[in-house]
Design an enzyme around this catalytic site. Structure first.
Site, PDB file in Angstrom:
ATOM      1  CG  ASN A  23       9.574   8.828  -1.884  1.00 59.74           C
ATOM      2  OD1 ASN A  23      10.737   8.675  -2.254  1.00 59.74           O
ATOM      3  ND2 ASN A  23       9.015  10.021  -1.711  1.00 59.74           N
ATOM      4  CG  ASP A  32       4.688   7.223   0.892  1.00 61.53           C
ATOM      5  OD1 ASP A  32       5.826   7.623   0.555  1.00 61.53           O
ATOM      6  OD2 ASP A  32       3.631   7.650   0.375  1.00 61.53           O
ATOM      7  N   GLY A  79       6.205  10.917  -8.058  1.00 62.92           N
ATOM      8  CA  GLY A  79       6.324  10.372  -9.407  1.00 62.92           C
ATOM      9  C   GLY A  79       5.477   9.113  -9.566  1.00 62.92           C
ATOM     10  CD  GLU A  99       8.680  13.847  -3.805  1.00 66.34           C
ATOM     11  OE1 GLU A  99       8.308  14.147  -2.659  1.00 66.34           O
ATOM     12  OE2 GLU A  99       8.295  12.823  -4.395  1.00 66.34           O
ATOM     13  CB  THR A 146      -5.242  22.386  -6.336  1.00 67.74           C
ATOM     14  OG1 THR A 146      -3.916  22.236  -5.810  1.00 67.74           O
ATOM     15  CG2 THR A 146      -5.368  21.566  -7.604  1.00 67.74           C
ATOM     16  CG  ASP A 203      -3.685   9.147   4.199  1.00 60.86           C
ATOM     17  OD1 ASP A 203      -3.149  10.253   3.999  1.00 60.86           O
ATOM     18  OD2 ASP A 203      -3.045   8.079   4.255  1.00 60.86           O
ATOM     19  CG  ASP A 240       1.026  12.946  -5.833  1.00 53.40           C
ATOM     20  OD1 ASP A 240       1.549  14.021  -6.197  1.00 53.40           O
ATOM     21  OD2 ASP A 240       1.429  12.290  -4.863  1.00 53.40           O
TER      22      ASP A 240
HETATM   23  O1  RIB Z   1       2.385  13.589  -2.669  1.00 53.91           O
HETATM   24  C1  RIB Z   1       2.437  12.561  -1.731  1.00 53.91           C
HETATM   25  C2  RIB Z   1       3.796  11.914  -1.744  1.00 53.91           C
HETATM   26  O2  RIB Z   1       4.761  12.860  -1.329  1.00 53.91           O
HETATM   27  C3  RIB Z   1       3.958  10.753  -0.808  1.00 53.91           C
HETATM   28  O3  RIB Z   1       3.585   9.524  -1.403  1.00 53.91           O
HETATM   29  C4  RIB Z   1       5.417  10.844  -0.391  1.00 53.91           C
HETATM   30  O4  RIB Z   1       6.191   9.768  -0.814  1.00 53.91           O
HETATM   31  C5  RIB Z   1       5.931  12.173  -0.931  1.00 53.91           C
HETATM   32  O5  RIB Z   1       6.675  12.017  -2.063  1.00 53.91           O
END
Ligand code: RIB
Length: 298
Positions: free
Chosen positions: A10, A12, A40, A137, A212, A238, A244
């Site tokens: 993505n 962002d 991903g 996603e 978590t 942030d 992830d």
């Molecule tokens: O987990 C964070 C991610 O969720 C972001 O980078 C955004 O693109 C969404 O996929």
């Protein structure tokens, strides 16, 4: 052992806000930035920075060229990322408040336009014993899991975000679940995390499960025993990609054969460091940084 991350990439767009926008409100943001993201892509970079051999598969539009560059810079293989010149890449609109908390809207774009032929082409390059790491996603998640499992690949799933398609999918072929407490509650139907854990263990008896729990740390069922670990103290800037980062480091630790508490500690520390930096993929620390950073448990 190879890790194939078959997932989203993505663009962002991150807006810093005083508070999350309310219904009917128009809010001016304090700052804006564009970052590489997608669960991903973030998890592929986290696995790689943790030390794994990582291959990314997915699809972008021509607006997503910088996402490929980010993966290449991190030394993640991009051979299996398809490009559709006529479509928009996936993107996310992310609000980050002054406490570092976020809320995210995504648009799937190319992430949701992966064909069965492309899936088969990717999986042909992998074999028994390789790992596939997925999130929710991209389209055809269930088909990918089925095909990967049929080849003898081990399936790891971060079931995020939860939607009806995921709730109706057969997840019995998943070996490793890594999810947060909200996802655990939705999949199990139990709001209490301990009860959710019990339901998940009964439902997926072959699986190892990690949940978590935000400030309460994480719980890990390794097939025999439940382990618990806390989080590390940092100033949150942030929180995007914290989960992830945890997922990538956790999976790498499992594959390295580390002890459960060592895996949980490394994943928690990597994720704490990510939270103290802006952005998604850009905030993920390398293993050297994780090992060298001294943080106090909360
Ligand atoms: O987990 C964070 C991610 O969720 C972001 O980078 C955004 O693109 C969404 O996929």
């Amino acid at each position: 052992m190879k890790i194939l991350v078959f997932g989203s990439l993505n663009i962002d767009r991150r807006y810093i806000v005083d508070h999350f926008v309310q219904p009917g409100e128009t809010l001016s943001s304090l700052d804006v930035g564009t970052f590489s993201g997608g669960k991903g892509l973030n998890q592929a970079i986290a696995c790689k920075k943790a030390g794994s051999d990582v291959y990314m598969a997915g699809k972008i539009g021509k607006d997503g060229a910088f996402l490929l560059a980010e993966l290449k810079d991190a030394d993640v293989s991009t051979k299996h990322v398809f490009i559709d010149e006529n479509m928009m890449s996936g993107h996310a609109i992310i609000q980050v408040d002054t406490n570092g908390q976020n809320c995210i809207i995504t648009y799937g774009g190319t992430n949701r336009a992966i064909t069965k032929e492309e899936i088969d082409e990717v999986l042909a390059d992998f074999s028994a014993g390789d790992i596939i790491l997925m999130q929710n996603e991209i389209n055809s998640m269930e088909y990918i899991i089925e095909q990967a499992h049929a080849k003898g690949m081990l399936v790891a799933l971060n079931p995020s975000p939860i939607d009806d398609a995921l709730m109706n999918s057969d997840l019995s072929k998943v070996t490793y679940f890594i999810m947060n407490e909200v996802e655990a509650a939705k999949i199990s139907g139990k709001a209490d995390v301990t009860e959710a854990f019990d339901v998940l263990r009964a439902k997926y008896p072959q699986s190892k499960i990690v949940i978590t729990m935000g400030g309460d740390g994480s719980m890990f069922f390794d097939g025999e025993k439940i382990w618990r670990h806390g989080i590390y103290k940092v100033k949150a800037v942030d929180t995007t990609a914290a989960g992830d980062t945890f997922t990538g480091y956790f999976l790498n630790g499992l594959l390295e054969g580390l002890q459960p508490l060592e895996i949980m500690s490394q994943a928690a520390k990597a994720s704490a460091i990510a939270v103290s930096q802006p952005g998604a993929a850009d905030s993920i620390p390398t293993k050297d940084v994780v090992l060298a950073t001294q943080l106090e448990l909360k």
